[in-house]
Motif scaffolding. Sequence first.
Motif, PDB file in Angstrom:
ATOM      1  N   ILE A   1      35.319  38.295  38.848  1.00 35.58           N
ATOM      2  CA  ILE A   1      34.532  39.206  39.688  1.00 35.58           C
ATOM      3  C   ILE A   1      33.772  38.442  40.772  1.00 35.58           C
ATOM      4  O   ILE A   1      33.509  38.986  41.843  1.00 35.58           O
ATOM      5  CB  ILE A   1      33.581  40.095  38.857  1.00 35.58           C
ATOM      6  N   SER A   2      33.436  37.176  40.527  1.00 33.27           N
ATOM      7  CA  SER A   2      32.806  36.377  41.585  1.00 33.27           C
ATOM      8  C   SER A   2      33.804  36.125  42.710  1.00 33.27           C
ATOM      9  O   SER A   2      33.453  36.203  43.897  1.00 33.27           O
ATOM     10  CB  SER A   2      32.296  35.046  41.025  1.00 33.27           C
ATOM     11  N   SER A   3      35.043  35.822  42.361  1.00 32.42           N
ATOM     12  CA  SER A   3      36.067  35.626  43.381  1.00 32.42           C
ATOM     13  C   SER A   3      36.354  36.929  44.111  1.00 32.42           C
ATOM     14  O   SER A   3      36.547  36.944  45.337  1.00 32.42           O
ATOM     15  CB  SER A   3      37.352  35.096  42.733  1.00 32.42           C
TER      16      SER A   3
ATOM     17  N   PRO B   1      48.678  33.336  46.527  1.00 35.51           N
ATOM     18  CA  PRO B   1      47.910  33.976  47.605  1.00 35.51           C
ATOM     19  C   PRO B   1      48.761  34.630  48.676  1.00 35.51           C
ATOM     20  O   PRO B   1      48.356  35.635  49.262  1.00 35.51           O
ATOM     21  CB  PRO B   1      47.088  32.813  48.185  1.00 35.51           C
ATOM     22  N   TRP B   2      49.970  34.100  48.937  1.00 33.25           N
ATOM     23  CA  TRP B   2      50.801  34.661  49.995  1.00 33.25           C
ATOM     24  C   TRP B   2      51.278  36.066  49.665  1.00 33.25           C
ATOM     25  O   TRP B   2      51.156  36.986  50.484  1.00 33.25           O
ATOM     26  CB  TRP B   2      52.002  33.743  50.250  1.00 33.25           C
TER      27      TRP B   2
ATOM     28  N   LEU C   1      40.866  33.713  55.227  1.00 32.87           N
ATOM     29  CA  LEU C   1      39.741  33.360  54.359  1.00 32.87           C
ATOM     30  C   LEU C   1      39.920  33.923  52.951  1.00 32.87           C
ATOM     31  O   LEU C   1      39.587  33.261  51.959  1.00 32.87           O
ATOM     32  CB  LEU C   1      38.434  33.862  54.978  1.00 32.87           C
ATOM     33  N   ILE C   2      40.447  35.148  52.848  1.00 30.56           N
ATOM     34  CA  ILE C   2      40.697  35.726  51.523  1.00 30.56           C
ATOM     35  C   ILE C   2      41.768  34.926  50.790  1.00 30.56           C
ATOM     36  O   ILE C   2      41.682  34.707  49.575  1.00 30.56           O
ATOM     37  CB  ILE C   2      41.105  37.210  51.653  1.00 30.56           C
ATOM     38  N   MET C   3      42.766  34.464  51.519  1.00 31.38           N
ATOM     39  CA  MET C   3      43.797  33.622  50.895  1.00 31.38           C
ATOM     40  C   MET C   3      43.200  32.329  50.350  1.00 31.38           C
ATOM     41  O   MET C   3      43.603  31.840  49.288  1.00 31.38           O
ATOM     42  CB  MET C   3      44.903  33.309  51.898  1.00 31.38           C
ATOM     43  N   LEU C   4      42.220  31.768  51.058  1.00 31.38           N
ATOM     44  CA  LEU C   4      41.554  30.562  50.555  1.00 31.38           C
ATOM     45  C   LEU C   4      40.820  30.847  49.246  1.00 31.38           C
ATOM     46  O   LEU C   4      40.860  30.035  48.311  1.00 31.38           O
ATOM     47  CB  LEU C   4      40.567  30.037  51.603  1.00 31.38           C
ATOM     48  N   VAL C   5      40.163  32.005  49.166  1.00 33.95           N
ATOM     49  CA  VAL C   5      39.485  32.387  47.923  1.00 33.95           C
ATOM     50  C   VAL C   5      40.495  32.530  46.792  1.00 33.95           C
ATOM     51  O   VAL C   5      40.280  32.042  45.675  1.00 33.95           O
ATOM     52  CB  VAL C   5      38.707  33.708  48.116  1.00 33.95           C
ATOM     53  N   LEU C   6      41.609  33.190  47.083  1.00 27.92           N
ATOM     54  CA  LEU C   6      42.644  33.366  46.070  1.00 27.92           C
ATOM     55  C   LEU C   6      43.215  32.013  45.633  1.00 27.92           C
ATOM     56  O   LEU C   6      43.473  31.781  44.447  1.00 27.92           O
ATOM     57  CB  LEU C   6      43.761  34.255  46.610  1.00 27.92           C
ATOM     58  N   GLY C   7      43.422  31.125  46.605  1.00 24.75           N
ATOM     59  CA  GLY C   7      43.951  29.811  46.271  1.00 24.75           C
ATOM     60  C   GLY C   7      43.017  29.018  45.379  1.00 24.75           C
ATOM     61  O   GLY C   7      43.447  28.361  44.429  1.00 24.75           O
ATOM     62  N   LEU C   8      41.693  29.092  45.648  1.00 23.56           N
ATOM     63  CA  LEU C   8      40.716  28.384  44.825  1.00 23.56           C
ATOM     64  C   LEU C   8      40.631  28.991  43.429  1.00 23.56           C
ATOM     65  O   LEU C   8      40.489  28.271  42.431  1.00 23.56           O
ATOM     66  CB  LEU C   8      39.345  28.423  45.504  1.00 23.56           C
ATOM     67  N   LEU C   9      40.687  30.320  43.345  1.00 27.04           N
ATOM     68  CA  LEU C   9      40.620  30.979  42.045  1.00 27.04           C
ATOM     69  C   LEU C   9      41.831  30.633  41.192  1.00 27.04           C
ATOM     70  O   LEU C   9      41.695  30.310  40.004  1.00 27.04           O
ATOM     71  CB  LEU C   9      40.534  32.504  42.233  1.00 27.04           C
ATOM     72  N   LEU C  10      43.020  30.684  41.801  1.00 27.50           N
ATOM     73  CA  LEU C  10      44.257  30.542  41.033  1.00 27.50           C
ATOM     74  C   LEU C  10      44.795  29.113  41.029  1.00 27.50           C
ATOM     75  O   LEU C  10      45.739  28.825  40.292  1.00 27.50           O
ATOM     76  CB  LEU C  10      45.321  31.481  41.613  1.00 27.50           C
ATOM     77  N   ARG C  11      44.174  28.238  41.829  1.00 23.02           N
ATOM     78  CA  ARG C  11      44.675  26.859  41.958  1.00 23.02           C
ATOM     79  C   ARG C  11      46.163  26.879  42.323  1.00 23.02           C
ATOM     80  O   ARG C  11      46.982  26.141  41.769  1.00 23.02           O
ATOM     81  CB  ARG C  11      44.473  26.043  40.689  1.00 23.02           C
TER      82      ARG C  11
ATOM     83  N   ILE D   1      33.727  38.168  52.310  1.00 22.53           N
ATOM     84  CA  ILE D   1      34.440  37.585  53.448  1.00 22.53           C
ATOM     85  C   ILE D   1      35.024  38.687  54.329  1.00 22.53           C
ATOM     86  O   ILE D   1      34.949  38.629  55.563  1.00 22.53           O
ATOM     87  CB  ILE D   1      35.547  36.643  52.952  1.00 22.53           C
ATOM     88  N   ALA D   2      35.609  39.689  53.708  1.00 20.99           N
ATOM     89  CA  ALA D   2      36.188  40.794  54.477  1.00 20.99           C
ATOM     90  C   ALA D   2      35.121  41.486  55.319  1.00 20.99           C
ATOM     91  O   ALA D   2      35.333  41.797  56.493  1.00 20.99           O
ATOM     92  CB  ALA D   2      36.854  41.795  53.536  1.00 20.99           C
ATOM     93  N   PHE D   3      33.962  41.722  54.708  1.00 19.97           N
ATOM     94  CA  PHE D   3      32.867  42.334  55.455  1.00 19.97           C
ATOM     95  C   PHE D   3      32.292  41.361  56.479  1.00 19.97           C
ATOM     96  O   PHE D   3      31.984  41.727  57.614  1.00 19.97           O
ATOM     97  CB  PHE D   3      31.761  42.784  54.502  1.00 19.97           C
ATOM     98  N   GLY D   4      32.131  40.101  56.070  1.00 21.33           N
ATOM     99  CA  GLY D   4      31.560  39.106  56.971  1.00 21.33           C
ATOM    100  C   GLY D   4      32.411  38.862  58.196  1.00 21.33           C
ATOM    101  O   GLY D   4      31.889  38.524  59.261  1.00 21.33           O
TER     102      GLY D   4
END
Length: 718
Positions: free
Chosen positions: A284-286, A549-550, A534-544, A293-296
């Motif tokens: 939920i943090s991710s 993410p693609w 930016l959302i892809m970066l979050v997904l990449g960090l969450l899932l390693r 990020i989407a809003f920002g």
Amino acid sequence: MFSRLGRFVVKQPWLVIGVWLIAIVAIAATAPKLTATTEQADFLPSHYESIQAMETQQKAFPNSATPAALIVFERADGAPLTTADAATVQAAAAKLTERNIKDVTAIAAMPASDNKLVDVVAVQMTKVTSPNDKRQTDAVKDLRTALQETVAGSDLKAGITGQAAQTLDQQDSGNKALAIIGIATIVLILVLLLVIFRSPVIALLPIIVIGAISMAVNGLIAMVSKAFDLKVDNSVQSLLVVVLFGVGTDYILFLMFRYRERLRAGEDPKTAMVSAVTRVGEAISSAAAAVIIAFGALMLSTLGMFRSLGPALAIAVAVALLAGLTLVPAIVSLLGTKVFWPSKAWQQEPTGARFAAVGGSLGKRPGLYALVSGGLLVALGLVALGFNPTFDLSSSSTSDTSESTVYSKELLKGMPAGTTQPSQVYLSSDGAALTSDQLSTYRTALTGISGVGQVSEPKLSENKSIAEYQVTLNDAPESDAALATVQGPLRDVAHSAAPQGTKAVVGGMTSIFVDFKAAMNRDYAVVFPVAAVLIMLVLGLLLRSLVAPWYLIASVFLGFAATLGAAVLVFQHLQGNSGLIFTLPLIMYLFVVALGTDYNILMVARLREEAREGHDPHKAAAEAVKHTGPTIAAAGLILAGTFASMMLAGNNALSQMGFAISVGIGIAAFVMAMFFTPSVTALIGRKAWWPGHGGDADPQAEWNEQQWARSEPDSARR
């Protein structure tokens, strides 16, 4: 990190609750008032032509303004107005002037239409710049009462339209809509949570928690807006309610479903809450990070009305996340299993669960599920290519029976449609006085433009170097045809026909809409791609992972396109509307893309967790749907139902918004996250987690839970 946070909250629940209460009271007491603006100059950058025209008007013609309201007179029998009727209109205007209605500064009768079917009286009012300023709308109320008394007993009927009257009717319609949405939100949350958990305690938990933190959210937004001089649009407040209850309820649901799951696995209440925070905290943090990020990303917009939404909604999501990870676990840790009272269903896993069957079927045939769900998204997405934005907010934001809408249509019987909001053309010299020949020749050029109904005699500034022409279009000022006239021939001729040594700018509401459209097209080309990266970066960090993410972000934007396509199909093709409200793609971006990513992250985090438990990709997909499907379904149903209630408000704009967002959330939850994401992940297999080790066992969480269980005496865990 989340394990330590969970242990702290469970050990010190009263401290956590106390800190929250102090923070809420302190922020609410010290925050400035959150005010909004409707000045278009605050929203469009100054390099746009419509804003340059507005600045010219304020400098050269500070007292010149479009009438705030128009009183439309016609015969009750529909016949042409007689000479006696015209005299009655003049007398009515005089009587209304004698009333000295507060904030009405001038009332002037205009000549009857050429076909004598309507006569119009123009009303000037005190200028307002804030939606909180009710002087014009209050004046319209008093004017409507006085008008009916004035025409009583005559052969005439009359009504008030124009900007101030439309604003009043929009406010009435909006208040009705907000009441419906608010009631529907609370009722849906209560009913669905009662059905899911069979407990009034859990059903009331989101209402109480979100209601409390909303005061802190409003205060923080006001502080940030004042500190950074952000211009807040008046739509922020209504969006905040939906975002807070929607996202906040989602996070509480995610936590409570995992808490119940750990209880059913045999853990005691306190250990189960620590496990729930540990296991769901990262997800939920991710998800919140992706939404923020989407809003920002909206801060990259050139439009102030969109740019102000970014920080406001990001603050709301951040506070909802913090409450979901601290305040809610603290409250639940004090209640223990009493939070499920009076139900005992939490004690055992239901047999023959529907989501277990769905998950099993998907695990066996992921290709079929991917083909069907993906095909549906693509098919609807293709329909979105026919999207046409419309700026007709005056009629679509009120009911068809409102007085301003009715008499706006009656006005068309004899006057050009642009009478309610004429455009302005400002001709400026380099300091020398404009000659009569220049003014006359230029007016003739404007009059000959296709789509222009009338051009007034020029009004000169004090030094006679600037002339103002009132240009009445043949079409309604917010219509596609009017926008095409201003964007094309009116601006082209206004610029090219300007005498040597002069320049011209076109202003007015239609010109503002033309520039809004251009700015929005630029923003969509910038904001959406930046948010996706930016959302892809979050997904990449969450899932390693560099692979997952693609296809996850691709599925989210497929969901966005499918949602827009569904709205185009229903409102443009089936209902025959000329287009959809111009803000709809942005609103869909706020809710469908952001929350669609939310659901995707929750599902894929569970997919990775099941893979790390040692399950093969097909089994992992089956287990993920079995355990996470109910959470996503419940959250999606609540949100979709809440937005669907907007369709009951009685106007086309809210119907479009309610339909699009509710369908979008339904697609995100029940097509994308439930079927497309797990089936594609199952097909890709362990390569989805490359170069990470999603399939490897993760002993850390289990070790943390064992250490917690050993460190706590039995009496503390009960």
